[in-house]
Design a protein around this motif. Structure first.
Motif, PDB file in Angstrom:
ATOM      1  N   TYR A 184       0.857  -1.186   0.000  1.00 44.76           N
ATOM      2  CA  TYR A 184       0.000   0.000   0.000  1.00 44.76           C
ATOM      3  C   TYR A 184       0.894   1.236   0.000  1.00 44.76           C
ATOM      4  CZ  TYR A 184      -3.817  -3.161   1.212  1.00 44.76           C
ATOM      5  OH  TYR A 184      -4.745  -4.173   1.207  1.00 44.76           O
ATOM      6  N   ASP A 185       0.560   2.215  -0.867  1.00 41.94           N
ATOM      7  CA  ASP A 185       1.367   3.431  -0.926  1.00 41.94           C
ATOM      8  C   ASP A 185       0.906   4.428   0.120  1.00 41.94           C
ATOM      9  OD1 ASP A 185      -0.991   4.514  -1.882  1.00 41.94           O
ATOM     10  OD2 ASP A 185      -0.342   4.579  -3.976  1.00 41.94           O
ATOM     11  N   ASP A 203      -2.673   4.894   0.651  1.00 43.11           N
ATOM     12  CA  ASP A 203      -3.361   3.672   1.036  1.00 43.11           C
ATOM     13  C   ASP A 203      -4.001   2.974  -0.167  1.00 43.11           C
ATOM     14  OD1 ASP A 203      -3.758   1.920   3.125  1.00 43.11           O
ATOM     15  OD2 ASP A 203      -5.811   2.597   3.490  1.00 43.11           O
ATOM     16  N   VAL A 204      -3.349   3.107  -1.328  1.00 46.10           N
ATOM     17  CA  VAL A 204      -3.795   2.422  -2.531  1.00 46.10           C
ATOM     18  C   VAL A 204      -3.025   1.109  -2.650  1.00 46.10           C
ATOM     19  CG1 VAL A 204      -3.961   2.531  -5.049  1.00 46.10           C
ATOM     20  CG2 VAL A 204      -4.360   4.583  -3.672  1.00 46.10           C
ATOM     21  N   LYS A 205      -3.741   0.059  -2.981  1.00 43.54           N
ATOM     22  CA  LYS A 205      -3.155  -1.274  -3.047  1.00 43.54           C
ATOM     23  C   LYS A 205      -2.481  -1.501  -4.389  1.00 43.54           C
ATOM     24  CE  LYS A 205      -4.456  -6.123  -2.126  1.00 43.54           C
ATOM     25  NZ  LYS A 205      -5.595  -7.012  -1.827  1.00 43.54           N
TER      26      LYS A 205
END
Length: 590
Positions: free
Chosen positions: A390-391, A394-396
């Motif tokens: 996750y960046d 909070d993107v997978k």
């Protein structure tokens, strides 16, 4: 409602209907009356009971089955009526009147009554209807050309082929019907043979002495091998039990904890989601198929181990065997289908290439380094290492570190970079889309090229062996320095024509045509030899010989500039130089 009786017949327990029991009891009583007072009466009756028990056992489908009057009638029909075999002296000359059953199927046993070693050859002779001496000669003659292999085969047959102990087994060995007539006949033959031996003991004493001695020796040897094999058999059985039970326990734990079980940071639930190329297949179904496909063979292995360790272990039954075989077959078919589907989903490969100029020229010094992201794993190794991350938003993403770095020379005035992205799919278009989906970044600031040591892909694309190959084309004459952390990423074979060699990291390298020249590397002496009269040095620059003997001194240098010879003594000095301009000879007093 019929009453049942438990009986012990030939050492085996049977459940039998009361009416059937009465008929069987009357039959056996009649048989005993028929052989009353005959030689070997007890042995004949015991063998008849053992044969009847064997026939009952073959007809039973499970241990709880009750023997009825029909089964008793069938057995009596096979064994014959006792009144047809009243013992008299002419019994062997008369034709039996009974209706007996004979399938003429011989069984393989060791004939220890006519043995020299273990009775293997005699047993094979009965089974194939050949004189046993043929097999004895074959085992002996083939021993030498086969290097003793036939001896091992004989020992193996000795262990595997059972001995014909009972009268029924001795009759089955010859293929005769196992009924009252032949049982009584076989036992009478044994008693007659023993009687003849007693009458002629003096004649047989010396004739059989050698055979008895050989038999006793090989009996002792065979007993030793049997005990040794039994010990190893028990150990092997314990090993099978351990392997089978350990595998079953591991499978049960894995199945029950699926989705939350991890080992050394390996999250199984995430990995299943990462690699699953066939979303239309429920993963729970795949997991259960894998459990049975591996678990049933593990159970069979453990059961075989227990069978070796425990002689009287109950059978699991034919119904259970059929069910387990059917379930295992279905599970195997399911896994094969899943594997084929997964293989098809990654059957095509595609790549996309991006090429861009870099604003650096041959007059610049370029630094190359690999960089990480603090939100992602920071290990500086080139490997797959695929996982979900996750960046900062909070993107997978799917992360992989399959990055290859290649450095080549170019005659262009400016540098450029080529990024090749590669992925797999079930067809060219899907593979190309996955390659386009790869996110790979780099940056150039103050002549420092920073390359990401990772690539990112969207979770919807799954992991499909995504990788990135970065090729740098640097102008000839440019100076570069590669950071130490680039070591694992440019470990390439000669096939890639990479001019950045492993071990050159951290040094200033001048880019030449198809190679580099280290500008700050110390001279590496390949060989140094000290003698009483001088010193010999061989290094990357060439050969350097220093001579020192008495009042004379000299030096010979052979390198890229040519050959330089300098001879000195107390009176004069002579120099000889050979290079591309020719030969020059000079004296100090000239």
């Amino acid at each position: 409602m019929n009453k049942t009786v438990n009986i012990n017949l030939g050492g085996m327990i049977f459940h039998i209907d009361e009416n059937a029991y009465l008929k069987l009891q009357n039959y056996l009583s009649a048989v005993k009356r028929s052989f009353a007072g005959a030689s070997g009466e007890d042995e004949i009756i015991a063998d008849i009971e053992a044969r009847i028990a064997e026939l009952f056992s073959n007809k039973m489908q499970n241990e709880r089955q009750v023997i009825g009057i029909n089964e008793v009638d069938e057995i009596i029909n096979i064994m014959g009526q006792p009144e047809d075999y009243m013992v008299d002296e002419d019994i062997f000359d008369e034709v039996p009147k009974s209706n007996t059953y004979n399938n003429n199927k011989r069984k393989l046993y060791r004939d220890t009554n006519n043995k020299y070693v273990g009775g293997v050859s005699s047993g094979l002779g009965h089974y194939f209807g050949i004189n046993p001496i043929i097999f004895r000669l074959l085992f002996f003659i083939l021993t030498f050309p086969t290097g003793g292999v036939t001896i091992l085969i004989y020992i193996l047959l000795w262990v595997l082929i059972p001995e014909a102990r009972t009268t029924a087994e001795k009759i089955a060995m010859t293929g005769d019907p196992i009924n009252i007539e032949n049982i009584e006949k076989k036992i009478r033959e044994g008693f007659d043979s023993a009687s003849e031996t007693v009458k002629n003991v003096d004649y047989h004493k010396y004739g059989n002495k050698a055979q008895d001695g050989i038999s006793k020796f090989f009996d002792a040897l065979g007993s030793f091998f049997l005990k040794l094999i039994k010990v190893f058999g028990k150990l092997f059985g314990a090993f099978l039990v351990f392997i089978g039970i350990t595998t079953l326990i591991s499978l049960v734990i894995g199945l029950l904890t699926a989705g939350s079980f991890s080992v050394f940071g390996f999250d199984f639930s995430n990995q299943i989601e990462l690699y699953d190329q066939t979303s239309q297949w429920p993963m729970w179904l795949v997991a259960i198929s894998a459990f049975f496909a591996v678990g049933i063979p593990a159970f069979v292995i453990a059961y075989l181990g227990f069978k070796i360790l425990i002689k009287n272990l109950r059978s699991i039954g034919n119904v259970t065997k059929i069910i387990l075989s059917f379930v295992w077959f279905l599970s195997l078919i399911g896994l094969i289908g899943f594997g084929v589907k997964s293989a098809i989903s990654t059957s095509s490969q595609a790549q996309v290439t991006i090429k861009e100029d870099l604003p650096v020229t041959k007059n610049d010094t370029l630094k190359i380094q690999m960089i990480t992201n603090e939100n992602f794993p920071t290990e500086m190794y080139r490997r797959g290492n695929e996982q979900f991350v996750y960046d900062e938003s909070d993107v997978k993403h799917i992360l992989a570190q399959d990055i290859r770095l290649i450095v080549k020379s170019t005659k262009d005035s400016i540098a450029n970079i080529k990024i090749r992205k590669e992925a797999y799919g079930n067809n060219h278009q899907s593979a190309k889309q996955r390659a386009l989906d790869i996110d790979y970044q780099y940056s150039l600031e103050n002549n420092t090229l920073s390359l990401n040591n990772y690539l990112l892909a969207s979770p919807e694309q799954k992991y499909n062996e995504q990788e990135v190959e970065v090729t740098l084309y640097l102008p000839e004459g440019m100076v570069m320095i590669a950071d130490e952390n680039t070591y694992y990423y440019h470990r390439n074979t000669d096939h890639y024509n990479d001019i950045l060699e492993n071990g050159d990291e951290g040094h200033y390298l001048e880019v030449l045509t198809g190679e580099t020249k280290c500008l700050d590397c110390p001279e590496k002496d390949i060989h140094i030899e000290e003698t009483e009269n001088g010193r010999v040095i061989i290094n990357e620059n060439g050969l350097n010989i220093n001579i020192s003997e008495g009042d004379e001194k000299g030096k010979v240098i052979i390198d890229g500039n040519g050959i330089d010879i300098d001879v000195n003594n107390d009176e004069e000095s002579v120099k000889v130089k050979i290079d591309e301009n020719g030969i020059k000879i000079k004296k100090d007093n000239d």
